[in-house]
Design a protein around this motif. Structure first.
Motif, PDB file in Angstrom:
ATOM      1  N   ALA A 284      -4.814   5.077  -4.956  1.00 42.59           N
ATOM      2  CA  ALA A 284      -5.634   5.958  -5.776  1.00 42.59           C
ATOM      3  C   ALA A 284      -6.814   5.178  -6.372  1.00 42.59           C
ATOM      4  O   ALA A 284      -6.624   4.144  -7.004  1.00 42.59           O
ATOM      5  CB  ALA A 284      -4.789   6.560  -6.900  1.00 42.59           C
ATOM      6  N   SER A 285      -7.992   5.669  -6.157  1.00 39.36           N
ATOM      7  CA  SER A 285      -9.205   5.115  -6.762  1.00 39.36           C
ATOM      8  C   SER A 285      -9.376   3.619  -6.528  1.00 39.36           C
ATOM      9  O   SER A 285      -9.479   2.822  -7.470  1.00 39.36           O
ATOM     10  CB  SER A 285      -9.188   5.390  -8.280  1.00 39.36           C
ATOM     11  OG  SER A 285      -9.039   6.754  -8.549  1.00 39.36           O
TER      12      SER A 285
ATOM     13  N   VAL B 123       0.824  -1.207   0.000  1.00 38.84           N
ATOM     14  CA  VAL B 123       0.000   0.000   0.000  1.00 38.84           C
ATOM     15  C   VAL B 123       0.857   1.256   0.000  1.00 38.84           C
ATOM     16  O   VAL B 123       0.696   2.145  -0.837  1.00 38.84           O
ATOM     17  CB  VAL B 123      -0.960  -0.011   1.210  1.00 38.84           C
ATOM     18  CG1 VAL B 123      -1.599   1.365   1.406  1.00 38.84           C
ATOM     19  CG2 VAL B 123      -2.031  -1.077   1.034  1.00 38.84           C
ATOM     20  N   VAL B 124       1.794   1.357   0.955  1.00 43.55           N
ATOM     21  CA  VAL B 124       2.546   2.612   1.094  1.00 43.55           C
ATOM     22  C   VAL B 124       3.581   2.807  -0.004  1.00 43.55           C
ATOM     23  O   VAL B 124       4.119   3.910  -0.169  1.00 43.55           O
ATOM     24  CB  VAL B 124       3.238   2.705   2.480  1.00 43.55           C
ATOM     25  CG1 VAL B 124       2.217   2.691   3.579  1.00 43.55           C
ATOM     26  CG2 VAL B 124       4.268   1.591   2.658  1.00 43.55           C
ATOM     27  N   SER B 125       3.863   1.751  -0.801  1.00 45.07           N
ATOM     28  CA  SER B 125       4.825   1.914  -1.899  1.00 45.07           C
ATOM     29  C   SER B 125       4.144   2.208  -3.235  1.00 45.07           C
ATOM     30  O   SER B 125       4.810   2.264  -4.270  1.00 45.07           O
ATOM     31  CB  SER B 125       5.693   0.652  -2.029  1.00 45.07           C
ATOM     32  OG  SER B 125       4.906  -0.469  -2.412  1.00 45.07           O
TER      33      SER B 125
ATOM     34  N   THR C   1      -4.364   5.646   5.897  1.00 39.33           N
ATOM     35  CA  THR C   1      -3.181   5.323   5.084  1.00 39.33           C
ATOM     36  C   THR C   1      -3.604   4.820   3.706  1.00 39.33           C
ATOM     37  O   THR C   1      -3.046   5.230   2.676  1.00 39.33           O
ATOM     38  CB  THR C   1      -2.324   4.256   5.783  1.00 39.33           C
ATOM     39  OG1 THR C   1      -1.868   4.775   7.036  1.00 39.33           O
ATOM     40  CG2 THR C   1      -1.120   3.883   4.926  1.00 39.33           C
ATOM     41  N   VAL C   2      -4.593   3.940   3.674  1.00 38.21           N
ATOM     42  CA  VAL C   2      -5.088   3.450   2.389  1.00 38.21           C
ATOM     43  C   VAL C   2      -5.626   4.601   1.547  1.00 38.21           C
ATOM     44  O   VAL C   2      -5.343   4.692   0.345  1.00 38.21           O
ATOM     45  CB  VAL C   2      -6.184   2.384   2.602  1.00 38.21           C
ATOM     46  CG1 VAL C   2      -6.899   2.072   1.291  1.00 38.21           C
ATOM     47  CG2 VAL C   2      -5.587   1.114   3.183  1.00 38.21           C
TER      48      VAL C   2
ATOM     49  N   ALA D 294     -13.135   7.080  -1.157  1.00 35.64           N
ATOM     50  CA  ALA D 294     -13.371   6.105  -2.223  1.00 35.64           C
ATOM     51  C   ALA D 294     -14.844   5.940  -2.568  1.00 35.64           C
ATOM     52  O   ALA D 294     -15.207   4.990  -3.269  1.00 35.64           O
ATOM     53  CB  ALA D 294     -12.796   4.751  -1.803  1.00 35.64           C
ATOM     54  N   GLY D 295     -15.676   6.855  -2.093  1.00 32.41           N
ATOM     55  CA  GLY D 295     -17.105   6.713  -2.332  1.00 32.41           C
ATOM     56  C   GLY D 295     -17.493   6.640  -3.789  1.00 32.41           C
ATOM     57  O   GLY D 295     -18.443   5.957  -4.155  1.00 32.41           O
TER      58      GLY D 295
END
Length: 539
Positions: free
Chosen positions: A128-129, A78-80, A122-123, A154-155
């Protein structure tokens, strides 16, 4: 004000804290290059080489199951996302990324709510999207703040939401609120759900095409399914296994959901009446499971499916209450030649070898066959399938092959069905000869059950499984009279892919040392049972 870079986020994700400022400064100098490398390595691990035929690799935007199960690796992924040659490729967020209260339903442990909220933020910052999100064992940590962050970030992009192992009385309201905030939601799966939540979801998610509501033995009734049928006309996939749904609810689905292709009403209360209505109005039906339904189904349902649903691919009709004949199953096979899955386990004496032989003759694409616990099905039927259905992948013959033809039958399966991935020979007379043949000829084997084979299956064939079947994930060696030992099972575990092992009732059983070695080799393993010496502490 603290300046946060990717190194600090990665350190937080894996729980690393440096002992000195100099150490962190030295690491920070290479943090972006290191992040590029981490991102590239994880992405390469989630996409197969061009010549790799391993179907365990997911689609674009997903982690592999191995990465998705390992929380640390999944959070690194996730963070990368902003780094590497290919950025922002992740779209599906697995459960391991979002840390809830570890299944505590009587109140979250201290800090669990804050941890989940931090993970969700964090997510939202690094993915993205996102299009799919899985929440598991949330308990009371699934708070209004968490729902607000997800909906805000993310809605507009989330099309799939999965909520598992979270009791309905604690989570139904936030799940309903979240679903209502996702206008593009197409797929929803919620375990242990309540009628009131389904009613709210149906009213706020008119674009739903897939709805799965398993593990709700008494909570789901016709009331909520009637609402789903009326409010979600685009529904294609409905799973209400183990529910209180009756003919009234399924009749409404048949009347208002013209696109339905998949229906699972196993262990529900449906009868011929609703299945006849469904068949006559849904010629595009592909999947129907009525296994163990408490309402009786007869040849009338099979005849309607044969007459009206030529594209049917999967059919589950197991259960003692159903009254079906060889002739009706043969008619279905002649009409539905694309049939790929058939479950006639635990059926009455009206279904014999003749029915399965007819399926083998007319349905060469058959991939899944369950003839376990029969009364009148023998090696004759299984051999016919082996000879006529070379694409077979799943075979359950437990409690079926109880004569001296057992080995010859399974050897025939091994010789003619090299794509076999699942074999269950529990309580049969197979020996090492049969299992050895499968090991040598079926390298894609993932599931093997040799339980209760009375010592006829031993280390000899299991060592061959270790050599030739590196993708094995599920192994049951219970009640094998101590003929299967630490050595062969640990050899299988060394591939690192074993997810489930059952070794109950094996005499003295596998040793604790063996279980420790297995856990070390297979950190993602889900369950270990060792008869009277539980290994839960090791897991």
């Amino acid at each position: 004000t603290r300046t946060v870079d990717v190194l600090e986020l990665v350190c937080e994700a894996v729980g690393f804290t440096g002992d000195s400022a100099a150490e962190l400064l030295a690491l920070r100098r290479c943090s972006h290059a290191w992040a590029d490398a981490v991102s590239g390595a994880i992405r390469r691990g989630c996409f197969p080489p061009d010549d790799d035929e391993d179907d365990s690799f997911p689609g674009d935007g997903e982690m592999t199951p191995t990465v998705a199960r390992a929380g640390t690796t999944a959070r690194l992924c996730v963070v990368s996302q902003p780094y590497g040659a290919v950025t922002s490729w992740l779209k599906v967020v697995p459960a391991a990324v979002l840390r809830g209260p570890c299944g505590c339903y009587d109140g979250s442990p201290d800090g669990a709510d804050a941890q989940l909220l931090s993970d969700v933020r964090t997510v939202s910052a690094y993915v993205a999207s996102p299009t799919a999100l899985h929440l598991d064992r949330m308990g009371t940590a699934l708070s209004g703040d968490v729902v607000e962050v997800i909906a805000s970030a993310a809605g507009s992009t989330l099309t799939s939401l999965t909520v598992t192992n979270t009791k309905a009385e604690l989570a139904w309201e936030p799940v309903a609120t979240l679903a209502a905030a996702l206008p593009e939601l197409r797929r929803l799966r919620v375990d242990d759900v309540a009628d009131r939540m389904v009613l709210e979801v149906a009213r706020s998610c008119p674009k739903l095409t897939h709805l799965e509501l398993p593990q709700a033995p008494t909570a789901i009734s016709d009331r909520s399914i009637l609402e789903v049928a009326l409010k979600c006309p685009q529904l294609q996939h409905l799973d209400v296994e183990s529910s209180e749904v009756t003919d009234e609810g399924i009749q409404s689905v048949a009347d208002h959901c013209p696109h339905l292709r998949y229906l699972n009403v196993a262990r529900s209360k449906v009868t011929d009446r609703s299945i006849l209505a469904l068949a006559e109005t849904h010629p595009q039906l592909r999947h129907l499971d009525v296994s163990s339904a408490t309402g009786r189904l007869t040849d009338d349902s099979l005849s309607a499916l044969a007459r009206c649903c030529p594209h049917l691919e999967r059919l589950g009709t197991s259960g003692k209450r159903h009254v079906m004949s060889d002739a009706a199953i043969a008619d279905l096979a002649r009409s539905c030649r694309g049939l790929r899955r058939l479950d006639v386990s635990d059926v009455g004496s009206n279904v014999t070898d003749a029915a399965v032989v007819a399926v083998a003759e007319h349905c060469p694409q058959l991939r899944h066959l369950d003839v376990s616990d029969p009364r009148e099905i023998t090696h004759v039927a299984v051999t016919a399938v082996a000879l006529k259905c070379p694409m077979l992948e799943y075979l359950d013959v437990s409690e079926t092959l109880r004569d001296d033809m057992a080995d010859a039958t399974i050897v025939s399966v091994a010789e003619h069905c090299p794509r076999l991935t699942h074999l269950d020979v529990r309580s049969t007379r197979v020996t090492d000869a049969a299992v050895s043949a499968v090991a040598r000829r079926c390298p894609q084997l993932r599931h093997l059950n040799v339980c209760d084979t009375n010592g006829r299956v031993t280390d000899e064939s299991l060592f061959l499984v270790a050599v030739h079947c590196p993708r094995l994930r599920h192994l049951d060696v219970s009640w094998t009279r101590n003929r299967i030992t630490d050595a062969s099972v640990v050899a299988i575990a060394r591939h690192g892919r074993l997810e489930f092992l059952e070794a109950s009732g094996t005499g003295c059983g596998l040793t604790e040392e063996a279980f420790a070695a297995i856990v070390e080799c297979c950190p993602g393993i889900k369950a270990l049972f060792n008869g009277y010496a539980s290994s839960e502490a090791l897991v």
